[in-house]
Design a protein around this motif. Sequence first.
Motif, PDB file in Angstrom:
ATOM      1  N   PRO A  62     -70.033 -55.350  -5.191  1.00 25.56           N
ATOM      2  CA  PRO A  62     -69.751 -55.941  -3.903  1.00 25.56           C
ATOM      3  C   PRO A  62     -69.162 -57.428  -3.757  1.00 25.56           C
ATOM      4  O   PRO A  62     -69.540 -58.151  -4.712  1.00 25.56           O
ATOM      5  CB  PRO A  62     -70.766 -55.688  -3.186  1.00 25.56           C
ATOM      6  N   PRO A  63     -68.182 -57.830  -2.974  1.00 23.85           N
ATOM      7  CA  PRO A  63     -67.801 -59.096  -2.559  1.00 23.85           C
ATOM      8  C   PRO A  63     -68.705 -60.013  -2.059  1.00 23.85           C
ATOM      9  O   PRO A  63     -69.640 -59.491  -1.461  1.00 23.85           O
ATOM     10  CB  PRO A  63     -66.461 -58.863  -1.790  1.00 23.85           C
ATOM     11  N   LEU A  64     -68.670 -61.183  -2.867  1.00 21.98           N
ATOM     12  CA  LEU A  64     -69.521 -62.187  -2.220  1.00 21.98           C
ATOM     13  C   LEU A  64     -68.922 -62.973  -1.048  1.00 21.98           C
ATOM     14  O   LEU A  64     -67.518 -62.898  -1.405  1.00 21.98           O
ATOM     15  CB  LEU A  64     -69.954 -63.125  -3.324  1.00 21.98           C
ATOM     16  N   PRO A  65     -69.501 -63.705  -0.317  1.00 24.84           N
ATOM     17  CA  PRO A  65     -68.672 -64.446   0.720  1.00 24.84           C
ATOM     18  C   PRO A  65     -67.900 -65.559   0.036  1.00 24.84           C
ATOM     19  O   PRO A  65     -68.545 -66.195  -0.703  1.00 24.84           O
ATOM     20  CB  PRO A  65     -69.723 -64.623   1.535  1.00 24.84           C
ATOM     21  N   ARG A  66     -66.630 -65.704   0.752  1.00 22.72           N
ATOM     22  CA  ARG A  66     -65.979 -66.915   0.172  1.00 22.72           C
ATOM     23  C   ARG A  66     -66.556 -68.264   1.077  1.00 22.72           C
ATOM     24  O   ARG A  66     -67.247 -68.058   2.179  1.00 22.72           O
ATOM     25  CB  ARG A  66     -64.622 -66.607   0.349  1.00 22.72           C
ATOM     26  N   GLN A  67     -66.178 -69.108   0.630  1.00 21.03           N
ATOM     27  CA  GLN A  67     -66.406 -70.599   1.490  1.00 21.03           C
ATOM     28  C   GLN A  67     -65.903 -70.497   2.845  1.00 21.03           C
ATOM     29  O   GLN A  67     -66.687 -71.001   3.875  1.00 21.03           O
ATOM     30  CB  GLN A  67     -65.762 -71.919   0.738  1.00 21.03           C
ATOM     31  N   ASP A  68     -64.885 -69.832   3.209  1.00 20.09           N
ATOM     32  CA  ASP A  68     -64.466 -69.614   4.451  1.00 20.09           C
ATOM     33  C   ASP A  68     -65.005 -68.380   5.264  1.00 20.09           C
ATOM     34  O   ASP A  68     -64.772 -68.331   6.502  1.00 20.09           O
ATOM     35  CB  ASP A  68     -62.906 -69.557   4.603  1.00 20.09           C
ATOM     36  N   GLY A  69     -65.953 -67.872   4.600  1.00 18.46           N
ATOM     37  CA  GLY A  69     -66.590 -66.706   5.318  1.00 18.46           C
ATOM     38  C   GLY A  69     -66.129 -65.131   5.105  1.00 18.46           C
ATOM     39  O   GLY A  69     -66.686 -64.378   5.494  1.00 18.46           O
ATOM     40  N   THR A  70     -64.838 -65.247   4.733  1.00 20.39           N
ATOM     41  CA  THR A  70     -64.243 -63.985   4.369  1.00 20.39           C
ATOM     42  C   THR A  70     -64.922 -63.416   3.155  1.00 20.39           C
ATOM     43  O   THR A  70     -65.449 -64.061   2.214  1.00 20.39           O
ATOM     44  CB  THR A  70     -62.801 -64.276   4.326  1.00 20.39           C
ATOM     45  N   ARG A  71     -64.443 -62.202   2.791  1.00 18.48           N
ATOM     46  CA  ARG A  71     -64.723 -61.494   1.685  1.00 18.48           C
ATOM     47  C   ARG A  71     -63.623 -60.664   1.066  1.00 18.48           C
ATOM     48  O   ARG A  71     -62.813 -60.051   1.998  1.00 18.48           O
ATOM     49  CB  ARG A  71     -65.967 -60.452   1.811  1.00 18.48           C
ATOM     50  N   GLY A  72     -63.575 -60.891  -0.432  1.00 22.34           N
ATOM     51  CA  GLY A  72     -62.432 -60.264  -0.925  1.00 22.34           C
ATOM     52  C   GLY A  72     -62.699 -58.697  -1.143  1.00 22.34           C
ATOM     53  O   GLY A  72     -63.721 -58.060  -0.708  1.00 22.34           O
ATOM     54  N   PRO A  73     -62.077 -57.685  -1.945  1.00 25.58           N
ATOM     55  CA  PRO A  73     -62.412 -56.744  -2.154  1.00 25.58           C
ATOM     56  C   PRO A  73     -63.499 -56.426  -3.225  1.00 25.58           C
ATOM     57  O   PRO A  73     -63.773 -57.203  -3.906  1.00 25.58           O
ATOM     58  CB  PRO A  73     -61.201 -56.018  -2.997  1.00 25.58           C
ATOM     59  N   ALA A  74     -64.150 -55.522  -3.033  1.00 22.17           N
ATOM     60  CA  ALA A  74     -65.114 -55.280  -4.239  1.00 22.17           C
ATOM     61  C   ALA A  74     -64.356 -54.906  -5.435  1.00 22.17           C
ATOM     62  O   ALA A  74     -63.082 -54.481  -5.410  1.00 22.17           O
ATOM     63  CB  ALA A  74     -66.073 -53.745  -3.735  1.00 22.17           C
ATOM     64  N   LEU A  75     -65.232 -54.773  -6.526  1.00 17.82           N
ATOM     65  CA  LEU A  75     -64.608 -54.376  -8.040  1.00 17.82           C
ATOM     66  C   LEU A  75     -65.351 -53.045  -8.208  1.00 17.82           C
ATOM     67  O   LEU A  75     -66.648 -53.077  -8.186  1.00 17.82           O
ATOM     68  CB  LEU A  75     -64.817 -55.304  -9.066  1.00 17.82           C
TER      69      LEU A  75
END
Length: 173
Positions: free
Chosen positions: A77-90
């Motif tokens: 699963p994606p981890l939260p980015r610094q801006d709070g969004t998440r990318g896709p899972a792998l």
Amino acid sequence: MRALGAGAGSVTLELPDADATRALGATLAELLRAGDLVILTGDLGAGKTTLTQGLGRALGVRGQVASPTFIIAREHPPLPRQDGTRGPALVHVDAYRLGGLGELDALDLDSSLDESVTVVEWGRGLAEALTEDRLEIDLARPRGGEPDPDDPESGVRRATIRGVGERWTGPRA
């Protein structure tokens, strides 16, 4: 990598070591988005999992990316980015032990395909049925005369990348 755009055919790159293979994965992560399928082909030790490790690190997913040989498929699963969004899972799949399309269908990959970047090792001849748009990457390792035959990561590999379908060959790939 923009060479994967309209009608480019394929791109072949030399990868002098495992770090370069991971770096290719990171570069590909910049181009990939949820719904993309990557099919990896190559002999044992060619760098399929190593490339996926670089891809997973750059996508910012949870968990260590390791060969899913004995569990067949693993979702990161994606981890939260610094801006709070998440990318896709792998979703990382090893199709080596699958007996055919029926066993691939049983994994129900199409249910997560739209929300994930899906990487299928040993997927040639099988995973193409999942979607018309995909990246196909052939990894070749040197044979004989290796710099260090006891080190499976030694020697220059070659990665041939081919985009298939409108996503990769259309006007705005």
